[in-house]
Write an enzyme that holds these catalytic residues in place. Structure first.
Site, PDB file in Angstrom:
ATOM      1  N   ASN A   1       5.493   7.584  10.167  1.00 49.52           N
ATOM      2  CA  ASN A   1       4.389   8.489   9.836  1.00 49.52           C
ATOM      3  C   ASN A   1       4.811   9.954   9.728  1.00 49.52           C
ATOM      4  O   ASN A   1       4.103  10.758   9.147  1.00 49.52           O
ATOM      5  CB  ASN A   1       3.270   8.361  10.873  1.00 49.52           C
ATOM      6  CG  ASN A   1       2.529   7.039  10.712  1.00 49.52           C
ATOM      7  OD1 ASN A   1       2.444   6.490   9.618  1.00 49.52           O
ATOM      8  ND2 ASN A   1       2.009   6.524  11.808  1.00 49.52           N
TER       9      ASN A   1
ATOM     10  N   LEU B   1       0.847  -1.194   0.000  1.00 51.37           N
ATOM     11  CA  LEU B   1       0.000   0.000   0.000  1.00 51.37           C
ATOM     12  C   LEU B   1       0.886   1.250   0.000  1.00 51.37           C
ATOM     13  O   LEU B   1       1.600   1.505   0.969  1.00 51.37           O
ATOM     14  CB  LEU B   1      -0.896   0.011   1.250  1.00 51.37           C
ATOM     15  CG  LEU B   1      -2.213  -0.771   1.171  1.00 51.37           C
ATOM     16  CD1 LEU B   1      -1.975  -2.208   0.780  1.00 51.37           C
ATOM     17  CD2 LEU B   1      -2.955  -0.704   2.488  1.00 51.37           C
TER      18      LEU B   1
ATOM     19  N   TYR C   1      43.696  22.606 -10.594  1.00 53.25           N
ATOM     20  CA  TYR C   1      42.458  22.154 -11.228  1.00 53.25           C
ATOM     21  C   TYR C   1      42.790  21.399 -12.500  1.00 53.25           C
ATOM     22  O   TYR C   1      43.433  21.945 -13.409  1.00 53.25           O
ATOM     23  CB  TYR C   1      41.531  23.340 -11.565  1.00 53.25           C
ATOM     24  CG  TYR C   1      40.359  22.890 -12.401  1.00 53.25           C
ATOM     25  CD1 TYR C   1      39.448  21.955 -11.909  1.00 53.25           C
ATOM     26  CD2 TYR C   1      40.172  23.352 -13.704  1.00 53.25           C
ATOM     27  CE1 TYR C   1      38.391  21.496 -12.693  1.00 53.25           C
ATOM     28  CE2 TYR C   1      39.119  22.901 -14.492  1.00 53.25           C
ATOM     29  CZ  TYR C   1      38.237  21.969 -13.973  1.00 53.25           C
ATOM     30  OH  TYR C   1      37.202  21.504 -14.738  1.00 53.25           O
TER      31      TYR C   1
ATOM     32  N   ARG D   1      56.336  32.409 -20.808  1.00 50.16           N
ATOM     33  CA  ARG D   1      56.139  33.559 -19.930  1.00 50.16           C
ATOM     34  C   ARG D   1      57.024  34.675 -20.436  1.00 50.16           C
ATOM     35  O   ARG D   1      58.011  34.444 -21.149  1.00 50.16           O
ATOM     36  CB  ARG D   1      56.505  33.195 -18.486  1.00 50.16           C
ATOM     37  CG  ARG D   1      57.947  32.811 -18.336  1.00 50.16           C
ATOM     38  CD  ARG D   1      58.296  32.348 -16.942  1.00 50.16           C
ATOM     39  NE  ARG D   1      59.733  32.147 -16.826  1.00 50.16           N
ATOM     40  CZ  ARG D   1      60.312  31.212 -16.099  1.00 50.16           C
ATOM     41  NH1 ARG D   1      59.570  30.368 -15.405  1.00 50.16           N
ATOM     42  NH2 ARG D   1      61.611  31.115 -16.049  1.00 50.16           N
TER      43      ARG D   1
ATOM     44  N   GLN E   1      -4.906   3.827  -7.350  1.00 52.58           N
ATOM     45  CA  GLN E   1      -6.017   4.214  -6.473  1.00 52.58           C
ATOM     46  C   GLN E   1      -6.123   5.730  -6.613  1.00 52.58           C
ATOM     47  O   GLN E   1      -5.416   6.465  -5.940  1.00 52.58           O
ATOM     48  CB  GLN E   1      -5.692   3.799  -5.030  1.00 52.58           C
ATOM     49  CG  GLN E   1      -6.798   4.089  -4.037  1.00 52.58           C
ATOM     50  CD  GLN E   1      -6.313   3.967  -2.584  1.00 52.58           C
ATOM     51  OE1 GLN E   1      -5.116   3.927  -2.307  1.00 52.58           O
ATOM     52  NE2 GLN E   1      -7.255   3.962  -1.653  1.00 52.58           N
TER      53      GLN E   1
ATOM     54  N   ARG F   1       1.225  13.631   7.212  1.00 48.17           N
ATOM     55  CA  ARG F   1       1.989  13.978   8.407  1.00 48.17           C
ATOM     56  C   ARG F   1       3.443  14.320   8.094  1.00 48.17           C
ATOM     57  O   ARG F   1       4.164  14.846   8.923  1.00 48.17           O
ATOM     58  CB  ARG F   1       1.889  12.830   9.434  1.00 48.17           C
ATOM     59  CG  ARG F   1       0.503  12.754  10.065  1.00 48.17           C
ATOM     60  CD  ARG F   1       0.244  11.411  10.732  1.00 48.17           C
ATOM     61  NE  ARG F   1      -0.071  10.358   9.749  1.00 48.17           N
ATOM     62  CZ  ARG F   1      -0.435   9.122  10.076  1.00 48.17           C
ATOM     63  NH1 ARG F   1      -0.525   8.766  11.334  1.00 48.17           N
ATOM     64  NH2 ARG F   1      -0.711   8.231   9.134  1.00 48.17           N
TER      65      ARG F   1
ATOM     66  N   ARG G   1      35.490  14.591  -9.008  1.00 53.65           N
ATOM     67  CA  ARG G   1      34.082  14.520  -9.403  1.00 53.65           C
ATOM     68  C   ARG G   1      33.898  14.102 -10.850  1.00 53.65           C
ATOM     69  O   ARG G   1      34.842  14.116 -11.637  1.00 53.65           O
ATOM     70  CB  ARG G   1      33.392  15.862  -9.146  1.00 53.65           C
ATOM     71  CG  ARG G   1      33.985  16.992  -9.951  1.00 53.65           C
ATOM     72  CD  ARG G   1      33.403  18.341  -9.509  1.00 53.65           C
ATOM     73  NE  ARG G   1      33.969  19.417 -10.300  1.00 53.65           N
ATOM     74  CZ  ARG G   1      33.418  19.910 -11.398  1.00 53.65           C
ATOM     75  NH1 ARG G   1      32.278  19.418 -11.859  1.00 53.65           N
ATOM     76  NH2 ARG G   1      34.005  20.874 -12.072  1.00 53.65           N
TER      77      ARG G   1
ATOM     78  N   ALA H   1      58.127  27.068 -14.762  1.00 52.54           N
ATOM     79  CA  ALA H   1      57.181  27.612 -13.788  1.00 52.54           C
ATOM     80  C   ALA H   1      56.536  28.887 -14.337  1.00 52.54           C
ATOM     81  O   ALA H   1      57.167  29.646 -15.063  1.00 52.54           O
ATOM     82  CB  ALA H   1      57.903  27.908 -12.482  1.00 52.54           C
TER      83      ALA H   1
ATOM     84  N   TYR I   1      37.770  25.429 -20.494  1.00 55.29           N
ATOM     85  CA  TYR I   1      36.506  26.002 -20.970  1.00 55.29           C
ATOM     86  C   TYR I   1      36.784  27.299 -21.712  1.00 55.29           C
ATOM     87  O   TYR I   1      37.389  28.224 -21.155  1.00 55.29           O
ATOM     88  CB  TYR I   1      35.607  26.243 -19.753  1.00 55.29           C
ATOM     89  CG  TYR I   1      34.203  26.683 -20.092  1.00 55.29           C
ATOM     90  CD1 TYR I   1      33.464  26.015 -21.070  1.00 55.29           C
ATOM     91  CD2 TYR I   1      33.607  27.752 -19.422  1.00 55.29           C
ATOM     92  CE1 TYR I   1      32.169  26.421 -21.369  1.00 55.29           C
ATOM     93  CE2 TYR I   1      32.311  28.152 -19.709  1.00 55.29           C
ATOM     94  CZ  TYR I   1      31.592  27.480 -20.688  1.00 55.29           C
ATOM     95  OH  TYR I   1      30.316  27.873 -20.981  1.00 55.29           O
TER      96      TYR I   1
HETATM   97  C1  UD1 Z   1      -2.212   1.860   9.678  1.00 52.18           C
HETATM   98  C2  UD1 Z   1      -3.274   0.981  10.349  1.00 52.18           C
HETATM   99  C3  UD1 Z   1      -2.971   0.912  11.856  1.00 52.18           C
HETATM  100  C4  UD1 Z   1      -1.578   0.378  12.081  1.00 52.18           C
HETATM  101  C5  UD1 Z   1      -0.551   1.216  11.311  1.00 52.18           C
HETATM  102  C6  UD1 Z   1       0.799   0.547  11.369  1.00 52.18           C
HETATM  103  C7  UD1 Z   1      -5.366   1.227   9.078  1.00 52.18           C
HETATM  104  C8  UD1 Z   1      -6.710   1.840   9.026  1.00 52.18           C
HETATM  105  N1  UD1 Z   1      -4.598   1.542  10.135  1.00 52.18           N
HETATM  106  O1  UD1 Z   1      -2.400   3.183  10.207  1.00 52.18           O
HETATM  107  O2  UD1 Z   1      -3.916   0.029  12.488  1.00 52.18           O
HETATM  108  O3  UD1 Z   1      -1.299   0.363  13.462  1.00 52.18           O
HETATM  109  O4  UD1 Z   1      -0.910   1.334   9.928  1.00 52.18           O
HETATM  110  O5  UD1 Z   1       1.810   1.362  10.862  1.00 52.18           O
HETATM  111  O6  UD1 Z   1      -5.027   0.451   8.200  1.00 52.18           O
HETATM  112  N2  UD1 Z   1      -2.535   4.042   1.854  1.00 52.18           N
HETATM  113  C9  UD1 Z   1      -3.031   3.774   0.613  1.00 52.18           C
HETATM  114  N3  UD1 Z   1      -4.261   4.245   0.278  1.00 52.18           N
HETATM  115  C10 UD1 Z   1      -5.033   4.953   1.145  1.00 52.18           C
HETATM  116  C11 UD1 Z   1      -4.515   5.216   2.442  1.00 52.18           C
HETATM  117  C12 UD1 Z   1      -3.274   4.738   2.771  1.00 52.18           C
HETATM  118  O7  UD1 Z   1      -2.369   3.134  -0.223  1.00 52.18           O
HETATM  119  O8  UD1 Z   1      -6.131   5.340   0.768  1.00 52.18           O
HETATM  120  C13 UD1 Z   1      -1.189   3.548   2.219  1.00 52.18           C
HETATM  121  C14 UD1 Z   1      -0.205   4.625   2.628  1.00 52.18           C
HETATM  122  O9  UD1 Z   1       0.501   5.132   1.524  1.00 52.18           O
HETATM  123  C15 UD1 Z   1       0.707   3.914   3.604  1.00 52.18           C
HETATM  124  C16 UD1 Z   1      -0.161   2.792   4.153  1.00 52.18           C
HETATM  125  O10 UD1 Z   1      -1.296   2.706   3.324  1.00 52.18           O
HETATM  126  O11 UD1 Z   1       1.844   3.347   2.985  1.00 52.18           O
HETATM  127  C17 UD1 Z   1      -0.589   3.034   5.597  1.00 52.18           C
HETATM  128  O12 UD1 Z   1      -1.239   4.280   5.699  1.00 52.18           O
HETATM  129  P1  UD1 Z   1      -1.067   5.211   6.960  1.00 52.18           P
HETATM  130  O13 UD1 Z   1      -1.850   6.434   6.736  1.00 52.18           O
HETATM  131  O14 UD1 Z   1       0.366   5.366   7.292  1.00 52.18           O
HETATM  132  O15 UD1 Z   1      -1.790   4.329   8.094  1.00 52.18           O
HETATM  133  P2  UD1 Z   1      -1.636   4.486   9.648  1.00 52.18           P
HETATM  134  O16 UD1 Z   1      -2.413   5.651  10.112  1.00 52.18           O
HETATM  135  O17 UD1 Z   1      -0.218   4.427  10.048  1.00 52.18           O
HETATM  136 CA    CA Z   2       1.708   4.357   8.877  1.00 51.60          CA
END
Ligand code: UD1
Ligand code: CA
Length: 460
Positions: free
Chosen positions: A231, A11, A370, A444, A76, A18, A337, A427, A391
């Site tokens: 978070n 996900l 350089y 020179r 999504q 945050r 570099r 030199a 350059y």
């Molecule tokens: C979530 C869990 C919580 C758990 C915690 C652990 C839920 C409702 N809560 O909360 O119980 O303790 O993780 O870290 O699941 N994401 C999507 N689509 C969305 C929303 C979120 O893909 O619509 C993804 C985010 O990008 C992220 C992950 O889901 O990678 C988790 O989302 P986040 O908002 O961090 O959830 P938490 O509030 O931490």
């Molecule tokens: Ca999280």
């Protein structure tokens, strides 16, 4: 499980609210890799048969960053919660060939593949509909709490926002990593709703839904600390510190001396040979590889570069995208570099900058120099304060200096220019024409001494 295998759905569509960032969390760098890279690698190493990633916010950037063989992206478009991410993935889940599917939050970079495998194994052994990966962090604030019936069966996951005071005292929390029987997941996914305090589809609500249908929900507790979710940027820094200490520990156990691991920043992919000493304040970034028996002095930063064995880098050098041969000494205060290649046993001294140049075996450029777009032959000496004028205001021009040349101090080598083998330049020369081998070039103006000039000036 056995022959049937399992799939993983990462996900990563969320907006990182945050983090107060333009970019999704998974695109934030963490100890030299993108945060999303960690869960992807863990999922692959655990042996997931199919790998999906839910993307939404900055979807194109996410595709560019993480595209690889065997990974399928699912978009999504509107992010209505972690449960909604699964709802959106329904067509793929229906086609998915494995009986078991793990939903994995993208912000848990410390997760090990062994733990994912153990979660799936527990799920199969328990014959559960859902198995939650749980943990007991020192501070459970922010996590969903695991509510059990009489301390046993898992009845629900209660999110922090809606937890009662008593529930907030529960030390066992949801890691956001849940293993599902695909069949049961698809059968009940449609029962998720947004009628809750968050107005979101919560993946965690599936636990109560399964309980209502008398389906078994099991739990597997992860070993300490490894399923932390990131978070905000404070947690990002904490996990970064953990990863860096872990990397340093691995290297030390493999024979690398790290004088002060707390002030040394070594990215995950960096490789270092035994008996190399790393002083405090050093940063080793990206795909850097360092041989054995090297010494990296304090406050040097080396990025995407290769150092062979027995290289000395003195204090405060910056080395980027460069290659350094065996036994070379560099610095202090040197800057290599963009494709600098230093061949074995060469010496690069203080306040020397080298860009896109090859410095031959045993050659020396020791002071205030350089060298850009230059090729310097073996055992050539570049005098203090020499500059390749590469350059011309429009383009970069090459300088070629053959083997065993002596470039006098304070030379301006106006490129394109070629200096033949064994030649000398005086030199203070400005060299604008090619110099034949074995000759002396003096570029020179002649010195004029006006005798008594100063004495007479005073009288005037
Ligand atoms: C979530 C869990 C919580 C758990 C915690 C652990 C839920 C409702 N809560 O909360 O119980 O303790 O993780 O870290 O699941 N994401 C999507 N689509 C969305 C929303 C979120 O893909 O619509 C993804 C985010 O990008 C992220 C992950 O889901 O990678 C988790 O989302 P986040 O908002 O961090 O959830 P938490 O509030 O931490
Ligand atoms: Ca999280």
């Amino acid at each position: 499980m056995g022959a049937e295998g399992f799939s993983i759905l990462i996900l990563g569509a969320g907006k990182a609210t945050r983090f107060k960032s333009e970019y999704p969390k998974l695109l934030h760098p963490l100890a030299g890799r993108l945060m999303g890279e960690y869960v992807l690698r863990a999922a692959t190493a655990a042996g997931a048969e199919r790998l999906y990633m839910i993307i939404g916010h900055q979807a194109e950037a996410m595709r560019r960053a993480f595209a690889r063989e065997g990974l399928e992206f699912i978009e999504q478009k509107e992010q209505l919660g972690t449960g909604h991410a699964l709802i959106v993935a329904r067509p793929e889940l229906e086609r998915c060939p494995t009986g078991v599917v793990v939903a994995l939050v993208g912000d848990a970079p410390l997760l090990r593949p062994e733990t994912l495998s153990a979660l799936v194994a527990t799920h199969c052994k328990e014959r559960a509909a859902c198995t939650i990966l749980t943990m007991r962090p020192d501070n459970p604030t922010g996590y969903g709490r695991i509510v059990r019936v009489g301390g046993k069966r898992v009845r629900a996951i209660v999110e922090e926002k809606v937890a009662s005071a008593a529930q907030k005292r529960i030390s066992e929390v949801n890691t956001g990593i849940l293993c599902f029987s695909r069949q049961h997941l698809l059968a009940h996914l449609g029962e998720l709703s947004r009628e809750n305090a968050q107005k979101e589809y919560l993946l965690t609500d599936l636990v109560e839904i399964f309980n209502r249908h008398r389906l078994k929900v099991a739990a597997y507790e992860a070993p300490g600390g490894e399923a932390w979710g990131i978070n905000d940027r404070v947690q990002l820094a904490e996990v970064e510190k953990t990863l860096r200490l872990h990397k340093a520990t691995t290297l030390m156990k493999d024979g690398v001396t790290i004088a002060d691991p707390a002030t040394t920043y070594i990215d995950e992919d960096v490789v270092i040979g035994p008996d190399t000493v790393i002083e405090p304040g050093v940063s080793l970034r990206g795909q850097t590889r360092i041989g054995s028996g090297c010494h990296v002095g304090p406050y040097s930063t080396i990025t995407d570069s290769t150092l062979a064995d027995g290289v000395t880098v003195r204090q405060s050098c910056v080395i980027t995208k460069s290659e350094v041969g065996a036994g070379v000494a560099i610095g202090p205060f040197a800057h290599l570099r963009l494709g600098a290649v230093i061949e074995p046993e060469a010496r690069i001294g203080n306040f020397v900058e080298i860009k896109k140049s090859t410095i031959g075996r045993g050659a020396k450029a020791q002071h205030l120099t350089y060298l850009g777009d230059a090729t310097v032959g073996a055992h050539t000496n570049i005098g203090a304060g020499t500059i390749t004028c590469n350059y011309d205001g429009e383009k970069k021009n090459p300088t070629t200096i053959e083997d065993e040349v002596f470039i006098g101090s304070g030379n301006m080598l106006v490129a394109p220019v070629h200096i033949g083998r064994g030649a000398y330049t005086a030199a203070g020369s400005t060299i604008t024409k090619d110099v034949p081998p074995e000759s002396l070039a003096i570029g020179r103006s002649h010195q004029v001494n006006k005798e008594s000039w100063a004495r007479e000036r005073k009288k005037r």
